[in-house]
Structure formats: structure tokens, C-alpha cells
Design an enzyme around this catalytic site. Structure first.
Site, PDB file in Angstrom:
ATOM      1  CG  HIS A  82      -0.952 -14.690 -24.714  1.00  0.00           C
ATOM      2  ND1 HIS A  82      -1.893 -14.114 -23.889  1.00  0.00           N
ATOM      3  CD2 HIS A  82       0.215 -14.134 -24.360  1.00  0.00           C
ATOM      4  CE1 HIS A  82      -1.299 -13.229 -23.096  1.00  0.00           C
ATOM      5  NE2 HIS A  82      -0.011 -13.229 -23.361  1.00  0.00           N
TER       6      HIS A  82
ATOM      7  CE1 TYR B  40      -3.690 -14.910 -19.912  1.00  0.00           C
ATOM      8  CE2 TYR B  40      -5.806 -14.634 -18.806  1.00  0.00           C
ATOM      9  CZ  TYR B  40      -4.825 -15.456 -19.328  1.00  0.00           C
ATOM     10  OH  TYR B  40      -4.983 -16.817 -19.268  1.00  0.00           O
TER      11      TYR B  40
ATOM     12  CG  ASP C 103       0.824 -20.758 -15.423  1.00  0.00           C
ATOM     13  OD1 ASP C 103       1.325 -20.984 -16.535  1.00  0.00           O
ATOM     14  OD2 ASP C 103       0.475 -19.620 -15.037  1.00  0.00           O
TER      15      ASP C 103
ATOM     16  CB  SER D  41       5.179 -16.779   3.295  1.00  0.00           C
ATOM     17  OG  SER D  41       6.143 -16.544   2.289  1.00  0.00           O
TER      18      SER D  41
END
Ligand code: ADP
Ligand code: MG
Length: 401
Positions: free
Chosen positions: A48, A237, A187, A81
Site C-alpha cells: 500500500h 482499497y 504490478d 483462454s
């Protein structure tokens, strides 16, 4: 059954699916197929912190998503996928808009949309994704899917793929704006720029980075999946981001700062009276100090000190930031009691998903057996384990063995 896999000996290689499953789904074609791979990531420490403008230390891992891509003679993109039955078709000659009916296909679609906006001359392509990365477990399968799409389609268009920072930023924009997930830059950066046996020390404000060699020696990083899908993750979040902004606004009455990581604890004490906001700020400031210490002790090969920092980070996320939840606390608690463990913490946004532990290699099976039985008894859930190491970021695998 507990699962222990993805050790160094097991590369994320998925050659057989290329020929059989690909031809089954897409039929025969005239062009040569090419293959690409994007890893998932763990965040070693600095949780965070990305949206607070600080230093984080993620690493790409040896679990990932592979894409087999075969150009077509028209402007259609057809995506399959192995992990989702929904087939996705995108016409590159028409505007690409977010569409709930497209499901998982919105991740690659958002990236194609951004590439087209940048003027890349995309080719129609048949694609099959297959993965060793659990979805929705906090190991960034979404960023892997985005970065993999960008890198593959740039390569197929014969456009440059070397500016991995630009690719990471484009994919973050796609996930933020097209998919609607308010993620930071960490990320995509880790997935694009990861490097074998290295962590990435990334400044989320300037986007400067350097590699920190991770010499694990007789130890390994074990990912522990709680098997608990992240719950409330998005709303909590966003709430934490809002709380950090509220602290920053109180501090800015004094002196403007770019991010909460730049504040000092004495500033917080003199400007913020709300006890919850104080605890949020305490996590951010103390976690940032831990990242700096972690990069020093890792560079010095002091894994015992690194392990202690992991455990302190978890305590801060549990007590000050309140993003762990009972499942992550149970698995980290079990890890800290298990043989061979030097330290453990949650990784990713929290509220379920995965934790990591630093474990003596010789004790790994005792460790996983002990964590499994304690965690199962506490939660009724079967955890999964992945013995992992730091791996390379996105790359082409065509022609690799
Ligand atoms: P995380 O990034 O932690 O894995 P997210 O919720 O951000 O979790 O992203 C997970 C989503 O990414 C899935 O719900 C799916 O839409 C997409 N995704 C990831 N990997 C795959 C895959 N192999 N096949 C299809 N969709 C995938
Ligand atoms: Mg994600």
C-alpha cells in the site's frame, strides 16, 4: 491435497498446448505462430505504498501466463483462454469500448484500445492464453494479461518492444480506465521489468528503479495461497486511498508534499488528531522505512534481518492499516510457528489472496505440512503452496526449448 510447485526446475513452459489446443480452437492457419510469456509478481515489501508515492520492492515470479499468437489475414482478434470458456472476438476496424459481456476479454481489449490510440498498426491475430498463475489471488494475473497482450501485439506489429516502462504505463492506464480498476503502477512494472534472481526497487513517484540481487542461498520464498478470494478488496482499497489523501490534506495546511511517504511521524502527530488516520499514516511511514532497510539487508545477504522485516510489515498491515483479514492472519501466524521460517507477510492488496514466507530449503516440506494443518484447522480451507524465485519479466519464448 496441498500443492507444492513452480520450483526452479519447473519453468513456465507450455509448449504442448500450442499445437493441440490452439489448432483445435482456431483451426489451421497460414501464418507462423509466435509465443510470449508474462510472469505474475509478488511484492516482497512495501505494501500500500505505490499510491502513496514511495519505494516498493516487487519481484516477478516463475508462475505466469503464456500466449500463443498467430497472425490472421484480416483485422479480427480472436482470443481464447485455457482457463475461461468465454471466447472473445474484437474487430480492429471498429472502436473498442468496455463491454461487461466480454468478461475477462476486457483486460486485453483495453490494452488493444490503448495501442490503437498510440497509432500502432495492429494485426488481426488468433491468440490462446494459458496460465500457471492463479486468478484473483493477488499475484497480478490481471497485470500479466495486460502486459502480455501489449508486448505480443507490439512484437507482431513489428513495433519496438524495448521500452518496457512505457508498456507498463500503457497497461496501467488500460486497467484504470478501460477495466475500471484503480491500481497503482507497481504490478505492471514488476511484470514488465522483472529480472531473474532480482527484486525491483521501484520509486512509484519518479518511476526510477534499480535491481536488488536476491541471493536466497539455502532459503526460498514460499507463496502461500489462502484459497480465499479477496473480499471487499476494492471498496476497502479505495477507502484506504481516501484516508491517505485525508492525512495528506491535513499535512498540506503546513507544507505541500507529493505523497504521504514523505511525511514525518512528528508532522503527523502535530497535524492529525483522528486515531484511525494516525494509524494509517503510521503504516505508510514505517513501511517506507522498512523498504529502505530491506534493500540494505538484502544487498548484504542478511536474510534473518529481511525475514524480521517481513513479519513487522505484516503486523503493521494488520494493526495499523487493517487490510489483512482473518485468513491472511491465520496463514501468516501458522507460517511463523512452522519449521524453518524466517518471516512472513501478506502480499498484494490484502483481504485474502496470498502471503509469502522466507523458509529454509531443507525444511520446506515440514513447513508446508505444518502450515497446511494449522491453516486448515483454523479456517476449513485448503491452502496451496508455490516454491518460487525471482524470474524475468515479459519476453518472447518462440523457439525456446
Ligand atoms: P489478480 O490480478 O490478483 O490475479 P484481478 O482480480 O486483478 O486479480 O484479476 C483477475 C482477472 O484477470 C480475472 O478475473 C480475469 O478476468 C483476468 N485473467 C487473469 N488471468 C487470466 C487467464 N489466464 N485467462 C482469462 N482471464 C484471466
Ligand atoms: Mg490484478
Amino acid at each position: 491435497m496441498q500443492e507444492v510447485r513452480a520450483d526452479r526446475s519447473e519453468a513456465v513452459s507450455m509448449r504442448p498446448f500450442f499445437t493441440e489446443e490452439f489448432v483445435h480452437l482456431h483451426g489451421p492457419g497460414d501464418h507462423e505462430a509466435r509465443s510470449f510469456l508474462a510472469p505474475g509478481r509478488i511484492n516482497l515489501i512495501g505494501e500500500h505504498i505505490d499510491y502513496n508515492g514511495g519505494l516498493v520492492m516487487p519481484a516477478a515470479i516463475n508462475l505466469g501466463i503464456a500466449a500463443a499468437c498467430r497472425p490472421r489475414s484480416d483485422h479480427l482478434v480472436r482470443l481464447h483462454s485455457s482457463d475461461d470458456p468465454l471466447a472473445v472476438e474484437i474487430d480492429l476496424d471498429r472502436p473498442i469500448e468496455p463491454d461487461p459481456a466480454r468478461g475477462w476479454g476486457n483486460y486485453p481489449a483495453g490494452v488493444l484500445h490503448e495501442l490503437l490510440l498510440q497509432g500502432v498498426d495492429l494485426r488481426g491475430t488468433d491468440v490462446l492464453f494459458t496460465t500457471t498463475l492463479p486468478q484473483g489471488a493477488g499475484l497480478s494475473s490481471s497485470a500479466a494479461m495486460g502486459v502480455l497482450t501489449a508486448f505480443s501485439f507490439l512484437a507482431l506489429a513489428e513495433a519496438p518492444t524495448s521500452d518496457l516502462k512505457a508498456i507498463a504505463l500503457l497497461c496501467q492506464k488500460a486497467e484504470n480506465q478501460f477495466v475500471g480498476v484503480n491500481c497503482g503502477i507497481m504490478d505492471q512494472f514488476a511484470v514488465a521489468l522483472g529480472k531473474e534472481d532480482c527484486a525491483l526497487l521501484l520509486n512509484c513517484e519518479s518511476h526510477d528503479y534499480h535491481y536488488v540481487p536476491v541471493a536466497m542461498g539455502a532459503h526460498a520464498c514460499v507463496i502461500m495461497n489462502t484459497s480465499r478470494q479477496r473480499r471487499l478488496a476494492d471498496s476497502k482499497y479505495n477507502k484506504r486511498r481516501a484516508e491517505c489523501n485525508a492525512v495528506l490534506r491535513l499535512l498540506e495546511t503546513d507544507a505541500p508534499r507529493n505523497g504521504l511517504v514523505h511525511a514525518s511521524w512528528s508532522d503527523v502527530l502535530s497535524h492529525v488528531s483522528d486515531p484511525v488516520l494516525r494509524r494509517r499514516a503510521h503504516h505508510v511511514i514505517s513501511e517506507q522505512a522498512r523498504v529502505k532497510r530491506a534493500s540494505r539487508v538484502l544487498a548484504a545477504g542478511d536474510l534473518a534481518a529481511f525475514g524480521r522485516l517481513l513479519t513487522e510489515s505484516h503486523a503493521s498491515l494488520r494493526d495499523d492499516y487493517e487490510v489483512t483479514g482473518s485468513h491472511l492472519d491465520a496463514i501468516v501466524g501458522a507460517a511463523l510457528q512452522a519449521p524453518g521460517c524466517l518471516g512472513a507477510r501478506m502480499t498484494g492488496a490484502g483481504f485474502g489472496g496470498c502471503a509469502i514466507a522466507l523458509v529454509e530449503r531443507a525444511e520446506i516440506s515440514n513447513f508446508t505440512a505444518s502450515v497446511r494443518s494449522a491453516y486448515l484447522a483454523a479456517t476449513g480451507l485448503e491452502p496451496a503452496f508455490y516454491v518460487t524465485h525471482a524470474a524475468d519479466g515479459v519476453h518472447e519464448t518462440t523457439g525456446e526449448g
